[in-house]
Write a protein that holds these residues in place. Structure first.
Motif, PDB file in Angstrom:
ATOM      1  N   PHE A 291       1.652  -1.030  -0.151  1.00  0.00           N
ATOM      2  CA  PHE A 291      -0.472  -0.326   0.048  1.00  0.00           C
ATOM      3  C   PHE A 291       0.664   0.857  -0.333  1.00  0.00           C
ATOM      4  N   PHE A 292       2.112   0.680   0.463  1.00  0.00           N
ATOM      5  CA  PHE A 292       2.982   2.247   0.508  1.00  0.00           C
ATOM      6  C   PHE A 292       3.597   2.433  -0.546  1.00  0.00           C
ATOM      7  N   LYS A 293       4.167   1.345  -1.607  1.00  0.00           N
ATOM      8  CA  LYS A 293       5.020   1.335  -1.815  1.00  0.00           C
ATOM      9  C   LYS A 293       5.687   2.525  -2.832  1.00  0.00           C
TER      10      LYS A 293
ATOM     11  N   SER B 101      11.365  -9.165   4.194  1.00  0.00           N
ATOM     12  CA  SER B 101      12.766  -8.366   3.964  1.00  0.00           C
ATOM     13  C   SER B 101      12.600  -8.186   2.920  1.00  0.00           C
ATOM     14  N   ASN B 102      11.976  -9.043   1.392  1.00  0.00           N
ATOM     15  CA  ASN B 102      11.819  -7.838   0.395  1.00  0.00           C
ATOM     16  C   ASN B 102      10.854  -7.354   0.296  1.00  0.00           C
ATOM     17  N   MET B 103      10.333  -6.919   0.837  1.00  0.00           N
ATOM     18  CA  MET B 103       9.111  -5.591   0.475  1.00  0.00           C
ATOM     19  C   MET B 103      10.155  -4.503   1.123  1.00  0.00           C
TER      20      MET B 103
ATOM     21  N   ARG C 281       3.998  -9.293  13.549  1.00  0.00           N
ATOM     22  CA  ARG C 281       4.784 -10.737  13.280  1.00  0.00           C
ATOM     23  C   ARG C 281       4.382 -11.090  12.548  1.00  0.00           C
ATOM     24  N   MET C 282       4.953  -9.659  11.658  1.00  0.00           N
ATOM     25  CA  MET C 282       5.321  -9.840   9.974  1.00  0.00           C
ATOM     26  C   MET C 282       6.481 -10.751  10.037  1.00  0.00           C
TER      27      MET C 282
END
Length: 647
Positions: free
Chosen positions: A138-140, A160-162, A154-155
């Motif tokens: 949503f924030f990319k 890491s890639n995001m 708890r992601m």
């Protein structure tokens, strides 16, 4: 928010210099009632670029000044009971105000709810996500994001890639996340300065971790699945903070000596020597900027030469030091040779005079290091304020500590070989630890001591402190816990601890009397089966009594504020209540006794023991039954009559 509040807050805010405005607004990214650690804030402010040290001021000093200034202006409030005002929080109204000021660049979310509408953002720089699994896609589009805080989140590994979408990130907080690894591409975040992974499920670090050359803060504490670290971690030459506290990592590759800018190092486990390619005590020798140092598993550091080369005396900025020995890592029954080697190594780790905080935990030497025995004036540890000796089980005599001129808090726990505490504790021996005659100091022993704790000393019998020996004139708090053989409090304490306000005695089986303490305001006696009498306590405000079945006498007490009595085994209320005069009395007892009290009613034998007290509350375990009485105007309520009817 009302306009009056808004104006008052604006006046305080407008008066701040620009960097303090930024520091204040940053705090609004955290949840309501969040407790900030001073050091945590300082490193975050540093990573954001809010702290630009000038002249001789270090970033820590500048950060501390900012922290104290915000407290002084009531924009942050100190949380009580934390030592040295080290923890604070932000009032909810101020948090809302700061959030409003930062709404153009800051965004917080709670359970997928945005605190401010996204269209109100001009350029998103800081994002805080609390207790949610919100998709960062949503924030990319927010390419200017500099701070990402995932709080109670708890992601997992997809994160890491995001994160690569945000190439300008300076701060990443992933503590307590489910992330198990970081991709090599993660290390392309070349602007990253702050990385917090504490309490995560991280199992490994990429070999390219050294590419994060601007990193100043790296926390891997409580990463209990992280068993090793790559040698490239020591290519992070700008690191000021590095923590492996309570992580699984047992040995560290060579290279620690390269981190010459380190200010804090926590959880370092030195290897015996460098011969196997692991970092030893010797690698600490170049860390001259170190301020806080936490060493673990010292039972494996057996090289006296390596300890000497650590150059502790030359670390003139060192203020906080922890020496920790792990019981399950050392020989189960240390031999004389084991003890002697531990003593020799610790003797070489003599800290500088700048030291303020010292903890020695699990030490199994028969004697403490020479530098801790303070027999003469002046002491090398003249600035020491806090000393904690925990689970040091083999020494039979406490070191001479009374001449430490600035000692404020002293904790001695688990000293199971100590049977007597005597003159040497206050004054030292007539001969010092190397057999040389010494002249008694003119300093009153423990001149600045404020708090003293003895805990878990299972064989301690005598505390000798003579009536004619002044000491501890500023002692305010005394805690004695799990010392079952201690016979009595010393006469010197009763005569010379003239500032004593709080006394807590727990599980001291042989103590029979607590008396003649004229200034004690708060007294707690728990689990003392042979305690018989408490008397001559004229300044009491609060007294707490728990499971002291043989206590029969409370006398020479003036009327005081509050009394708490808890004993789920007692069959009747104690007789001493008749002559005790608290304003408020709270009792915890068993169901049977509570029902007996209420069924007797006014004029009953149990009722007469407390009817003179203004407010009385009686509860059973779990508060399933209660009775509440007020003397004037009279009132009495209970649910025990319902219990009788149901039976």
């Amino acid at each position: 928010m009302s306009s009056d509040f808004n104006r008052a807050f604006h006046l305080s805010y407008d008066d701040l210099p620009p960097h303090l405005k930024q520091c204040f607004i940053f705090c609004s990214l955290y949840p309501e009632d969040y407790k900030f650690d001073e050091k945590e804030l300082v490193y975050l402010w540093l990573a954001e670029g809010f702290l630009c040290a000038e002249g001789t001021l270090s970033f820590r000093e500048l950060g501390r000044d900012c922290y104290n200034e915000l407290i002084l202006r009531n924009l942050l409030e100190v949380v009580p009971w934390y030592f040295n005002r080290s923890v604070c929080k932000m009032h909810d109204l101020l948090r809302s105000f700061a959030g409003y000021l930062g709404k153009g660049e800051n965004l917080t979310t709670i359970e997928n709810k945005l605190s401010y509408k996204s269209e109100s953002l001009l350029k998103l720089r800081r994002l805080s996500i609390e207790q949610t699994t919100m998709n960062l896609d949503f924030f990319k589009k927010e390419k200017s994001l500099r701070t990402l805080l995932l709080i109670n989140n708890r992601m997992g590994d997809a994160l890491s890639n995001m994160l690569l979408s945000f190439s300008h990130l300076r701060i990443i907080n992933l503590n307590c996340s489910n992330i198990t690894s970081l991709s090599d591409s993660f290390c392309d975040l070349v602007h990253l300065r702050y990385l917090d992974l504490r309490g995560s499920k991280l199992q490994s670090l990429p070999n390219s971790i050294g590419n994060l050359r601007r990193l100043v803060y790296l926390c891997l504490g409580r990463c209990q699945q992280l068993s090793h670290v790559p040698s490239s971690i020591f290519d992070l030459l700008d690191l000021r903070y590095l923590s492996f506290y309570n992580a699984k990592v047992m040995v560290f590759p060579m290279g620690l000596r390269k981190l010459e800018k380190l200010v804090e190092l926590h959880g370092f486990k030195p290897y015996n020597n460098n011969s196997n390619g692991f970092s030893s005590l010797e690698d600490l020798g170049t860390l001259y900027q170190i301020v806080e140092l936490d060493l673990n598993n010292l039972e494996k550091a057996l090289d006296v030469t390596a300890a000497k080369r650590a150059n502790f005396k030359d670390k003139v900025h060192l203020k906080s030091l922890i020496f920790s020995y792990t019981p399950n890592q050392r020989p189960q029954v240390p031999t004389i040779e084991d003890k002697k080697l531990a003593e020799d190594v610790l003797n070489e780790l003599c800290p500088p005079s700048s030291l303020e905080f010292l903890t020695i935990e699990g030490y199994f030497g028969h004697q403490f290091p020479n530098w801790l025995h303070v027999d003469t004036e002046p002491s090398n540890l003249k600035y020491l304020r806090y000393l904690d000796l925990t689970k040091c089980e083999c020494f039979s005599k406490l070191p001479s500590l009374g001449q430490l001129p600035n000692l404020d808090i002293l904790q001695i726990k688990g000293a199971i070989s100590v049977t007597k505490i005597g003159r040497e504790f206050l004054l030292g021996d007539s001969k010092n630890h190397i057999g040389k005659e010494v002249t008694p100091s003119s300093i009153v022993p423990f001149a600045q001591l404020n708090e003293l704790t003895f805990e878990g000393m299972s064989n301690w019998v005598e505390w000798l402190w003579e009536e004619d020996q002044p000491a501890m004139p500023k002692l305010k708090q005394l805690f004695i816990e799990c010392c079952p053989k201690l016979i009595s409090l010393p006469m010197g304490l009763l005569h010379h601890a003239t500032s004593l306000e709080g006394l807590q005695i727990i599980a001291a089986d042989h103590i029979r009397y607590v008396e003649n303490l004229p200034l004690v305001q708060r007294l707690s006696v728990f689990e003392n089966p042979n305690l018989e009498r408490m008397s001559n306590l004229p300044s009491l405000s609060l007294i707490q009594i728990r499971n002291c079945p043989n206590l029969k006498i409370l006398e020479n007490l003036k009327p005081f504020h509050r009394m708490e009595l808890r004993d789920l085994q007692m069959e009747t209320l104690p007789e001493y209540l008749i002559t005790t005069m608290p304003e408020k009395l709270t009792i915890w007892c068993n169901n049977e006794l509570l029902v007996k009290i209420t069924s007797q009613g006014i004029g009953g034998t149990e009722w007469k023991k407390f009817e003179h007290i203004h407010v009385v509350k009686i509860y059973s375990k779990g508060r399933s039954l209660y009775a509440e009485y007020r003397k004037s105007p009279f009132s009495f309520t209970t649910n025990a009559d319902q219990q009788n009817q149901s039976n």
